[in-house]
Design a protein around this motif. Structure first.
Motif, short mmCIF file in Angstrom:
data_model
loop_
_atom_site.label_atom_id
_atom_site.label_comp_id
_atom_site.label_asym_id
_atom_site.label_seq_id
_atom_site.Cartn_x
_atom_site.Cartn_y
_atom_site.Cartn_z
N LEU A 253 51.17 29.79 18.84
CA LEU A 253 50.30 30.96 19.03
C LEU A 253 49.14 30.62 19.96
O LEU A 253 48.72 31.46 20.78
N ALA A 254 48.61 29.40 19.82
CA ALA A 254 47.51 29.00 20.70
C ALA A 254 47.96 28.96 22.16
O ALA A 254 47.23 29.40 23.07
N VAL A 255 49.18 28.45 22.40
CA VAL A 255 49.71 28.44 23.77
C VAL A 255 49.88 29.87 24.28
O VAL A 255 49.53 30.19 25.43
N SER A 256 50.44 30.76 23.42
CA SER A 256 50.61 32.15 23.83
C SER A 256 49.28 32.80 24.17
O SER A 256 49.15 33.49 25.19
N LEU A 257 48.28 32.59 23.32
CA LEU A 257 46.96 33.17 23.58
C LEU A 257 46.33 32.56 24.82
O LEU A 257 45.61 33.25 25.56
N GLY A 258 46.59 31.27 25.06
CA GLY A 258 46.07 30.65 26.28
C GLY A 258 46.67 31.26 27.53
O GLY A 258 45.98 31.46 28.54
N ILE A 259 47.97 31.57 27.46
CA ILE A 259 48.62 32.21 28.61
C ILE A 259 48.02 33.60 28.85
O ILE A 259 47.78 34.00 29.99
N VAL A 260 47.77 34.33 27.75
CA VAL A 260 47.15 35.64 27.89
C VAL A 260 45.75 35.51 28.47
O VAL A 260 45.34 36.29 29.35
N ALA A 261 44.99 34.53 28.00
CA ALA A 261 43.62 34.35 28.48
C ALA A 261 43.58 34.05 29.97
O ALA A 261 42.60 34.38 30.66
N SER A 262 44.66 33.45 30.48
CA SER A 262 44.67 33.12 31.91
C SER A 262 44.71 34.36 32.79
O SER A 262 44.43 34.28 34.00
N THR A 263 45.06 35.52 32.23
CA THR A 263 45.11 36.75 33.03
C THR A 263 43.78 37.49 33.04
O THR A 263 43.59 38.39 33.87
N LEU A 264 42.87 37.17 32.14
CA LEU A 264 41.62 37.92 32.04
C LEU A 264 40.73 37.80 33.28
O LEU A 264 40.00 38.75 33.60
N PRO A 265 40.71 36.67 33.99
CA PRO A 265 39.89 36.63 35.21
C PRO A 265 40.28 37.67 36.25
O PRO A 265 39.48 38.00 37.13
N LEU A 266 41.53 38.21 36.16
CA LEU A 266 41.93 39.26 37.10
C LEU A 266 41.06 40.51 36.95
O LEU A 266 40.94 41.30 37.89
N LEU A 267 40.48 40.68 35.77
CA LEU A 267 39.74 41.90 35.50
C LEU A 267 38.56 42.08 36.45
O LEU A 267 38.27 43.19 36.90
N ARG A 268 37.86 40.98 36.77
CA ARG A 268 36.71 41.09 37.67
C ARG A 268 37.15 41.54 39.06
O ARG A 268 36.52 42.40 39.69
N ARG A 269 38.27 40.98 39.57
CA ARG A 269 38.70 41.31 40.93
C ARG A 269 39.29 42.71 41.03
O ARG A 269 39.13 43.40 42.01
N LEU A 270 40.00 43.14 39.94
CA LEU A 270 40.67 44.43 39.99
C LEU A 270 39.75 45.61 39.71
O LEU A 270 40.11 46.75 40.01
#
Length: 750
Positions: A724-741
């Motif tokens: 679950l930690a790996v899954s959540l880490g993968i999800v967290a890697s997409t959050l920086p896109l929010l600033r650019r988009l």
């Protein structure tokens, strides 16, 4: 049109390239897993074909009256816990049949060995192994007769006069039928149907998250693609042309992914062959694919991608205005809980009502598990909606309120991206619960337990007269590392006492109060490690191996045997039923075994309780390892699905999010919204699937074995938490896109 579709797919910028790459990766994972499963089933068949000759004694008689018979005897020996197949043959003429893998039948005093056994003979002192095989080695058994690279096999030449008293049979042909096709049952081999069922469940549990990943990747930037295709329809494109364009996009990615999947399978095939999930490793060549397998995967996967693309864009194909007619979907209804409840009720019904036949048990339990699994998948959206409404109702922050409302409005979309976890976690939880409890109750004893360090030689009544004390090798007691040599005598009471229907104390079982052998309390006290006598008793009834069911009761070191109504002086007058040798080292254990085999070659070979239970226990542990593979592979794939879903959702909602930022909403609030929309379904599904898996396992154990579910080892929870930690880490890697988009420029009307 196809050329235009290819150009459109490849020239759509980074967004189109990213979509093709993600779909290709998802397809490659699915193809690799599917090919591995198909190859595994083919490998089981190949291994079974090479087991066939070991079942020669069950082959029907030859129709050729001129065929010369051969004496045949197969027995199971052990060394250091590993099983040795010992085949002893004697020819009656020059044309006697020859087993595969050897050029001729060995003459008396000769033997052929498998490469693994040959290496073991070279590295083990002769007194511990080689001395039990009469004669000398004349060759090596070829691969055609070896089920596995690790197979320990020996073919020993004897005379007819030596084999006939040992219970050998005359045969006129070598068995060539696979064990799963034996008309009268086989001695050794693999239950192909059972293994196929296990592999099919593993394949489904692995493929389901991957299919969800493929579906999520296909929907990447779905809103933008629908708008683009709708614009094409409005300028004159026909539904057929739109279908061709979407099909080409899907087939292009699926074809590349399929090719990569074949390469992935070939790359990991040697590692897969080393996994002994049938009890022994495969030869790498056994993990092969038939032409049907190759064509089905190579053509079926791209075809499936076309169907998925058509379903994803069906609104555009119906009408170009369908894209604009977006409404909140109807909420899921509570009827989705019916299969889940029905599955639990079915398993609960059979507690105390176990079906008497194997087929009946398979139907009862398997259908119950499938109902629960189907119910979890169906009930997922409804449970997500209920949880989202509770989250929104108790929200104290804007992010929680927004996330709860969005999940409640479209719970199917929120559940879809994590639904792949349902199968993986449910299957893993059921397997872990059942296997942990079974191994604790009936598994292989500890290597330092008396069940593992004590060697027993049995003398069944049907094998002839029992030996006398003078016939027991005197050298057993002089072997360094032998703690004790005990003669166990037969119980003069031949049968258990009759069951008393009235006045029987609660929990009394007369069959567990009677054992087939006896020993004096003075001898039992001297041994110290085989249990104790009740107060006042002088003779007790014991198991032949002085262990019995204590082999699985590893916490009971002071087992009290039932008293026997016998005078101590009469014990030695009873026939010897077994010899029990307790040792302190593996070398002493094997040396004692060799000495007993040579002293009593006509009897079944001595072994410990641990060795006799090792095969089933190891197979259960290997099934547990397969379940762990399912979980460890599925959680990251589910994380990738979530990441793709998050990225696609951000792309589709970048304008609304940009407007929220312009109105003063902080970026960290939007990130919290996105995180809650993914974390809540993920954790909800994980808890629900694991809980239902353990409940189903408990009901099965109560119904089938009358065991109570035991808590899994901490390693299970650590693996779940890590995944679950790996899954959540993968999800967290997409959050920086929010600033650019969601910058101010996104809010402008183009």
């Amino acid at each position: 049109m196809i050329r235009f579709a290819v150009r459109l797919s490849l020239a759509g910028g980074r967004e189109a390239a990213a979509r093709l790459v993600v779909i290709g990766v998802a397809v490659a994972l699915g193809v690799g897993m599917l090919l591995a499963t198909l190859a595994g089933m083919n490998a089981v068949d190949a291994q079974n074909q090479r087991y066939a000759w070991l079942n020669t004694a069950v082959a029907p008689a030859s129709a050729d009256p001129a065929a010369e018979p051969m004496w045949w005897l197969i027995r199971e020996d052990y060394h250091d816990g590993d099983s040795i197949g010992r085949v002893e043959v004697a020819a009656t003429g020059p044309d006697a049949p020859v087993p595969p893998g050897i050029p001729r039948l060995p003459r008396p005093g000769e033997y052929y060995v498998s490469p693994a056994l040959g290496e073991l003979l070279r590295t083990t002192p002769a007194a511990q192994l080689a001395d039990r095989f009469p004669g000398h080695q004349v060759g090596t058994i070829g691969r055609a007769a070896l089920p596995s690279p690790d197979s320990l096999l020996i073919v020993i030449g004897r005379t007819p006069g030596e084999l006939e008293p040992l219970g050998a049979r005359k045969v006129t042909q070598i068995m060539t039928t696979s064990p799963d096709g034996c008309p009268r049952g086989c001695y050794v081999g693999i239950n192909r149907d059972g293994m196929a069922l296990v592999l099919s469940i593993v394949a489904a549990a692995l493929l389901f998250p991957v299919l969800i990943f493929i579906g999520t990747a296909t929907r990447l930037a779905a809103t933008r693609r629908e708008q683009r295709f709708a614009a094409m329809r409005l300028v004159g494109a026909t539904p057929r042309q739109i279908s061709v364009i979407s099909a080409v996009e899907s087939v292009l990615a699926a074809a590349v992914g399929t090719a990569v999947g074949f390469g992935l399978f070939l790359a990991v095939r040697p590692a897969l062959a080393a996994i002994p999930f049938t009890g022994e490793r495969f030869f790498a060549a056994d993990l092969s694919l038939t032409l049907t397998d190759v064509l089905a995967v190579a053509l079926g996967i791209p075809l499936g991608a076309v169907v998925a693309s058509w379903l994803a864009l069906r609104r555009v194909q119906i009408s170009p205005l369908g894209v604009a007619r977006r409404v909140t979907p109807k909420p899921p209804r509570a009827w989705r809980l019916i299969p889940l409840v029905a599955g639990l009720v079915e398993l609960a019904y059979f507690v105390g009502r176990r079906p008497p036949t194997t087929n009946g048990q398979l139907t009862a339990y398997l259908s119950g598990f499938l109902l629960i699994l189907t119910g979890l998948v169906l009930a997922g959206p409804w449970l997500t909606m209920v949880g989202a409404r509770l989250l929104a109702g108790r929200a104290s922050r804007p992010a929680t309120l927004i996330a709860g409302r969005r999940l409640a409005d479209n719970p199917r979309a929120g559940f879809r991206s994590v639904s792949g976890l349902i199968v993986a976690l449910f299957v893993t939880s059921v397997a872990t619960g059942i296997i942990t409890t079974y191994v604790a109750n009936r598994g292989e004893p500890r290597t330092d337990s008396v069940a593992a360090t004590s060697l027993t030689m049995w003398f069944p009544r049907e094998d002839g007269p029992a030996p006398t004390a003078d016939q027991i090798p005197a050298g057993l007691g002089t072997i360094p590392g032998v703690r004790s040599v005990t003669l166990v005598h037969a119980n003069p009471v031949d049968e258990p006492p009759p069951i008393q229907m009235r006045g029987t104390p609660a929990g009394f079982d007369p069959y567990r109060s009677w054992w087939p052998s006896v020993i004096t309390c003075a001898e039992l006290d001297r041994l110290a490690v085989f249990g104790a006598c009740p107060a006042g008793a002088r003779v007790v009834a014991v198991a032949d191996d002085l262990i019995g069911e204590r082999a699985w009761d590893l916490t009971n070191d002071s087992y009290v045997w039932p008293a026997a109504d016998l005078d101590p002086a009469q014990v030695d007058r009873q026939p010897i039923r077994s010899v029990v040798v307790n040792t302190t080292s593996r070398a002493a254990f094997e040396q004692a075994r060799t000495m007993l085999i040579n002293a009593f070659p006509a009897n079944g070979f001595p072994a410990s309780i641990a060795e006799r239970e090792s095969n089933s226990a190891r197979l259960m542990v290997q099934f547990q390892q397969l379940a762990n593979v399912v979980m460890l592979a599925s959680l990251p794939v589910a994380g990738c699905s979530l990441a793709v879903s998050v990225a696609g959702g951000l792309s589709d909602r970048k304008r609304p999010f940009s407007m929220l930022r312009l109105t003063g909403v902080r970026l960290r609030t939007l990130r919290r919204v996105v995180a809650l929309e993914t974390v809540v379904p993920l954790l909800t599904v994980a808890v629900l699937a694991i809980g239902m898996g353990f409940l189903a396992a408990h009901l099965f154990l109560r119904a089938q074995l009358n065991y109570t579910l035991l808590a899994p080892k901490p390693s299970f929870y650590l693996m779940v938490a890590g995944g679950l930690a790996v899954s959540l880490g993968i999800v967290a890697s997409t959050l920086p896109l929010l600033r650019r988009l969601t910058g101010p420029e996104t809010a402008r009307n183009d």
